[in-house]
Scaffold this motif. Structure first.
Motif, PDB file in Angstrom:
ATOM      1  N   UNK A  34     -90.208  28.609 -90.512  1.00 24.16           N
ATOM      2  CA  UNK A  34     -89.093  27.390 -90.908  1.00 24.16           C
ATOM      3  C   UNK A  34     -87.990  28.215 -91.824  1.00 24.16           C
ATOM      4  N   UNK A  35     -86.966  27.759 -91.835  1.00 25.58           N
ATOM      5  CA  UNK A  35     -85.694  28.178 -92.534  1.00 25.58           C
ATOM      6  C   UNK A  35     -85.140  29.803 -92.051  1.00 25.58           C
ATOM      7  N   UNK A  36     -85.849  30.084 -91.053  1.00 23.91           N
ATOM      8  CA  UNK A  36     -85.560  31.446 -90.916  1.00 23.91           C
ATOM      9  C   UNK A  36     -84.932  31.407 -89.359  1.00 23.91           C
ATOM     10  N   UNK A  37     -83.634  31.928 -89.136  1.00 24.15           N
ATOM     11  CA  UNK A  37     -82.970  32.142 -87.727  1.00 24.15           C
ATOM     12  C   UNK A  37     -83.731  32.821 -86.592  1.00 24.15           C
ATOM     13  N   UNK A  38     -83.775  32.140 -85.617  1.00 22.71           N
ATOM     14  CA  UNK A  38     -84.196  32.978 -84.245  1.00 22.71           C
ATOM     15  C   UNK A  38     -83.277  34.202 -84.140  1.00 22.71           C
ATOM     16  N   UNK A  39     -83.692  35.063 -83.503  1.00 25.26           N
ATOM     17  CA  UNK A  39     -82.520  36.373 -83.029  1.00 25.26           C
ATOM     18  C   UNK A  39     -81.468  35.526 -82.284  1.00 25.26           C
ATOM     19  N   UNK A  40     -80.314  36.108 -82.364  1.00 16.95           N
ATOM     20  CA  UNK A  40     -79.249  35.723 -81.580  1.00 16.95           C
ATOM     21  C   UNK A  40     -79.451  35.642 -80.210  1.00 16.95           C
ATOM     22  N   UNK A  41     -79.099  34.536 -79.456  1.00 12.50           N
ATOM     23  CA  UNK A  41     -79.580  34.283 -78.062  1.00 12.50           C
ATOM     24  C   UNK A  41     -80.870  33.887 -77.591  1.00 12.50           C
ATOM     25  N   UNK A  42     -81.843  33.706 -78.632  1.00 16.91           N
ATOM     26  CA  UNK A  42     -82.999  33.249 -78.255  1.00 16.91           C
ATOM     27  C   UNK A  42     -83.213  32.225 -77.636  1.00 16.91           C
ATOM     28  N   UNK A  43     -82.429  31.004 -77.770  1.00 16.47           N
ATOM     29  CA  UNK A  43     -82.635  29.884 -76.760  1.00 16.47           C
ATOM     30  C   UNK A  43     -82.145  30.295 -75.333  1.00 16.47           C
ATOM     31  N   UNK A  44     -81.431  31.303 -75.070  1.00 16.77           N
ATOM     32  CA  UNK A  44     -81.006  31.482 -73.851  1.00 16.77           C
ATOM     33  C   UNK A  44     -81.833  32.272 -72.910  1.00 16.77           C
ATOM     34  N   UNK A  45     -83.065  32.981 -73.727  1.00 12.13           N
ATOM     35  CA  UNK A  45     -84.019  33.760 -73.110  1.00 12.13           C
ATOM     36  C   UNK A  45     -85.021  32.881 -72.322  1.00 12.13           C
ATOM     37  N   UNK A  46     -85.024  33.023 -70.957  1.00 12.55           N
ATOM     38  CA  UNK A  46     -86.099  32.017 -70.300  1.00 12.55           C
ATOM     39  C   UNK A  46     -87.509  32.119 -71.000  1.00 12.55           C
ATOM     40  N   UNK A  47     -88.091  31.139 -71.179  1.00 18.27           N
ATOM     41  CA  UNK A  47     -89.568  31.123 -71.787  1.00 18.27           C
ATOM     42  C   UNK A  47     -89.726  31.496 -73.049  1.00 18.27           C
ATOM     43  N   UNK A  48     -88.763  31.966 -73.880  1.00 17.54           N
ATOM     44  CA  UNK A  48     -88.902  32.392 -75.097  1.00 17.54           C
ATOM     45  C   UNK A  48     -89.172  31.333 -76.050  1.00 17.54           C
ATOM     46  N   UNK A  49     -88.869  30.135 -75.928  1.00 20.73           N
ATOM     47  CA  UNK A  49     -89.028  28.988 -76.574  1.00 20.73           C
ATOM     48  C   UNK A  49     -90.212  28.385 -76.591  1.00 20.73           C
ATOM     49  N   UNK A  50     -91.032  27.626 -77.581  1.00 18.32           N
ATOM     50  CA  UNK A  50     -92.360  26.917 -77.205  1.00 18.32           C
ATOM     51  C   UNK A  50     -93.568  27.742 -78.015  1.00 18.32           C
ATOM     52  N   UNK A  51     -93.351  28.633 -78.584  1.00 22.57           N
ATOM     53  CA  UNK A  51     -94.508  29.247 -79.164  1.00 22.57           C
ATOM     54  C   UNK A  51     -95.366  28.511 -80.016  1.00 22.57           C
ATOM     55  N   UNK A  52     -94.751  27.910 -81.036  1.00 21.98           N
ATOM     56  CA  UNK A  52     -95.518  26.869 -81.852  1.00 21.98           C
ATOM     57  C   UNK A  52     -96.091  25.732 -81.103  1.00 21.98           C
TER      58      UNK A  52
END
Length: 159
Positions: A34-52
């Protein structure tokens, strides 16, 4: 299963190949904070989001998985144990997360990875291991928050 001891969020070394009975390991790229930005372009990497959401689904289905014969449940990422410990505590996980931050298991088993922002991260998969032998692999895993439910469906058909 390769014999590679991995540090856990409970401060112990875990060798998945030596555990008896049924072990489930779900792998994910990385948890954010929380409060720490993901790496640049993280949301554009297929399958990257959703770990939590994936970890929370295993937490929420923990009792059901145990009832279906899962004797040991672990999360797995290439983040270091201290980073993982924060997530495990914040998410109230009733199981350990294992760290392959040295990529020893990843290399020994040729696990699927991708690279971003100078990090080598695991792609999302789930292993079902019986007495040290991989019996089933879920790959790819999508959507992440259905990972535990998909495992439950599979286990229910096996019993």
């Amino acid at each position: 299963m390769a014999s590679v001891p991995l540090p856990s969020t409970k401060g112990e070394l875990v060798d998945l190949s030596s555990l008896r009975r049924r072990v489930v390991v779900y792998a994910y790229p990385r948890t954010g904070r929380p409060g720490v930005e993901n790496p640049d372009g993280w949301d554009m990497i297929p399958g990257a989001r959703g770990c939590t959401p994936q970890s929370c689904s295993f937490r929420d289905h923990f009792a059901e998985l145990t009832a279906l014969g899962v004797d040991h449940l672990f999360g797995l990422s290439t983040q270091d144990p201290e980073y993982q410990r924060e997530a495990a505590e914040r998410l109230h996980l009733p199981f350990s997360i294992l760290s392959d931050d040295q990529l020893n298991l990843t290399r020994a088993m040729n696990l699927p990875t991708f690279e971003t922002a100078g990090m080598t991260l695991l792609k999302r998969f789930t292993l079902v291991i019986d007495d040290g032998v991989v019996k089933h692999v879920f790959y790819p895993v999508f959507p992440p928050d259905r990972s535990a439910a998909d495992l439950i469906d599979w286990l229910s058909k096996k019993t």
